[in-house]
Design a protein around this motif. Structure first.
Motif, PDB file in Angstrom:
ATOM      1  N   ARG A 161       0.826  -1.214   0.000  1.00 25.78           N
ATOM      2  CA  ARG A 161       0.000   0.000   0.000  1.00 25.78           C
ATOM      3  C   ARG A 161       0.858   1.261   0.000  1.00 25.78           C
ATOM      4  O   ARG A 161       0.577   2.210  -0.728  1.00 25.78           O
ATOM      5  CB  ARG A 161      -0.914   0.001   1.227  1.00 25.78           C
ATOM      6  CG  ARG A 161      -2.210  -0.691   1.012  1.00 25.78           C
ATOM      7  CD  ARG A 161      -3.197  -0.420   2.163  1.00 25.78           C
ATOM      8  NE  ARG A 161      -3.943  -1.629   2.397  1.00 25.78           N
ATOM      9  CZ  ARG A 161      -3.670  -2.547   3.321  1.00 25.78           C
ATOM     10  NH1 ARG A 161      -2.688  -2.373   4.157  1.00 25.78           N
ATOM     11  NH2 ARG A 161      -4.389  -3.633   3.434  1.00 25.78           N
ATOM     12  N   ARG A 162       1.903   1.273   0.849  1.00 24.40           N
ATOM     13  CA  ARG A 162       2.790   2.455   0.900  1.00 24.40           C
ATOM     14  C   ARG A 162       3.476   2.683  -0.436  1.00 24.40           C
ATOM     15  O   ARG A 162       3.577   3.815  -0.909  1.00 24.40           O
ATOM     16  CB  ARG A 162       3.834   2.300   2.001  1.00 24.40           C
ATOM     17  CG  ARG A 162       3.298   2.476   3.403  1.00 24.40           C
ATOM     18  CD  ARG A 162       4.415   2.597   4.441  1.00 24.40           C
ATOM     19  NE  ARG A 162       5.410   1.543   4.364  1.00 24.40           N
ATOM     20  CZ  ARG A 162       5.355   0.375   4.996  1.00 24.40           C
ATOM     21  NH1 ARG A 162       4.302   0.098   5.750  1.00 24.40           N
ATOM     22  NH2 ARG A 162       6.332  -0.506   4.881  1.00 24.40           N
ATOM     23  N   LYS A 165       0.977   3.914  -3.002  1.00 25.82           N
ATOM     24  CA  LYS A 165       0.613   5.296  -2.716  1.00 25.82           C
ATOM     25  C   LYS A 165       1.726   6.247  -3.165  1.00 25.82           C
ATOM     26  O   LYS A 165       1.458   7.296  -3.725  1.00 25.82           O
ATOM     27  CB  LYS A 165       0.340   5.465  -1.223  1.00 25.82           C
ATOM     28  CG  LYS A 165      -0.197   6.816  -0.849  1.00 25.82           C
ATOM     29  CD  LYS A 165      -0.542   6.893   0.624  1.00 25.82           C
ATOM     30  CE  LYS A 165      -1.081   8.251   0.989  1.00 25.82           C
ATOM     31  NZ  LYS A 165      -1.410   8.334   2.408  1.00 25.82           N
ATOM     32  N   GLN A 166       2.990   5.844  -2.898  1.00 23.97           N
ATOM     33  CA  GLN A 166       4.116   6.672  -3.339  1.00 23.97           C
ATOM     34  C   GLN A 166       4.121   6.795  -4.862  1.00 23.97           C
ATOM     35  O   GLN A 166       4.254   7.888  -5.407  1.00 23.97           O
ATOM     36  CB  GLN A 166       5.452   6.057  -2.903  1.00 23.97           C
ATOM     37  CG  GLN A 166       5.796   6.263  -1.473  1.00 23.97           C
ATOM     38  CD  GLN A 166       7.122   5.586  -1.116  1.00 23.97           C
ATOM     39  OE1 GLN A 166       7.525   4.600  -1.723  1.00 23.97           O
ATOM     40  NE2 GLN A 166       7.785   6.112  -0.110  1.00 23.97           N
ATOM     41  N   TRP A 168       1.641   5.824  -7.270  1.00 23.86           N
ATOM     42  CA  TRP A 168       0.427   6.314  -7.889  1.00 23.86           C
ATOM     43  C   TRP A 168       0.026   7.675  -7.344  1.00 23.86           C
ATOM     44  O   TRP A 168      -0.579   8.466  -8.065  1.00 23.86           O
ATOM     45  CB  TRP A 168      -0.706   5.318  -7.718  1.00 23.86           C
ATOM     46  CG  TRP A 168      -0.465   4.101  -8.557  1.00 23.86           C
ATOM     47  CD1 TRP A 168       0.006   2.907  -8.120  1.00 23.86           C
ATOM     48  CD2 TRP A 168      -0.622   3.983  -9.966  1.00 23.86           C
ATOM     49  NE1 TRP A 168       0.148   2.042  -9.171  1.00 23.86           N
ATOM     50  CE2 TRP A 168      -0.237   2.687 -10.322  1.00 23.86           C
ATOM     51  CE3 TRP A 168      -1.057   4.858 -10.957  1.00 23.86           C
ATOM     52  CZ2 TRP A 168      -0.272   2.237 -11.627  1.00 23.86           C
ATOM     53  CZ3 TRP A 168      -1.092   4.400 -12.261  1.00 23.86           C
ATOM     54  CH2 TRP A 168      -0.705   3.107 -12.578  1.00 23.86           C
ATOM     55  N   GLY A 169       0.375   7.954  -6.106  1.00 24.07           N
ATOM     56  CA  GLY A 169       0.054   9.271  -5.548  1.00 24.07           C
ATOM     57  C   GLY A 169       0.758  10.368  -6.315  1.00 24.07           C
ATOM     58  O   GLY A 169       0.189  11.390  -6.634  1.00 24.07           O
TER      59      GLY A 169
END
Length: 178
Positions: A161-162, A165-166, A168-169
């Motif tokens: 998840r991290r 998120k990095q 795709w965020g």
């Protein structure tokens, strides 16, 4: 009932703290089956200890089967070149092999130079740390023993998840080119 004594921090949590503070210890033992994590944190440690561009001068790597105590001591005592610190990385070396080695290591570890980060990494050889010996007690007192255990599914999910998120965020935060 007496109050519980707080648990001692794990070697991995101590390593993370050392890296976050930018103050790596002088001695580490890395072992365990989780190669990815071990290699990741070894690279993080190198980044904190070794000055960029000076790695070839200040990183000394040895394979245990070929290493003598004298070679290790010479590398450990070599002053860093154009940098504050140096690192000696030793793969798969039996620290407890014989009395001469144990005594030599005790002398080295007891008087470890401040500029040195000494890392013993166990990859193909099993770490058989003996905490009941004088050397084992000294290693525990002066260094960090870091076990890289196989991760639980929940830990891997959190890590994924991290990372997503990095990745795709950042991609989602960047407006498309027109």
């Amino acid at each position: 009932m007496p109050p519980r004594k707080p648990a001692a921090p794990s070697g991995l949590s101590q390593l993370k703290s050392d890296l976050k503070q930018g103050m790596p210890a002088g001695l580490y033992i890395f072992y365990g089956p989780e190669d990815y994590l071990r290699d990741y944190y070894l690279e993080q440690l190198k980044g904190k200890v070794l000055a960029e561009g000076m790695e070839s001068f200040n990183l000394h790597v040895f394979q245990g089967k070929d290493l003598t105590l004298q070679e290790l001591t010479q590398a450990a005592e070599a002053m860093p070149m154009m940098s504050e610190r140096s690192m000696v990385l030793v793969y798969d070396w039996d620290l407890f092999k014989n009395e001469e080695r144990r005594n030599g290591l005790m002398a080295l570890i007891d008087d470890l130079p401040e500029y040195l980060c000494l890392v013993f990494l166990y990859d193909t050889m099993e770490w058989k740390g003996n905490a009941n010996t004088k050397l084992g007690k000294l290693i525990k007192a002066k260094g960090r023993i870091v076990e890289f255990r196989q991760q639980e599914q929940s830990d891997l999910n959190d890590w994924l998840r991290r990372r997503l998120k990095q990745t795709w965020g950042k991609a989602l935060a960047t407006p498309p080119a027109q």
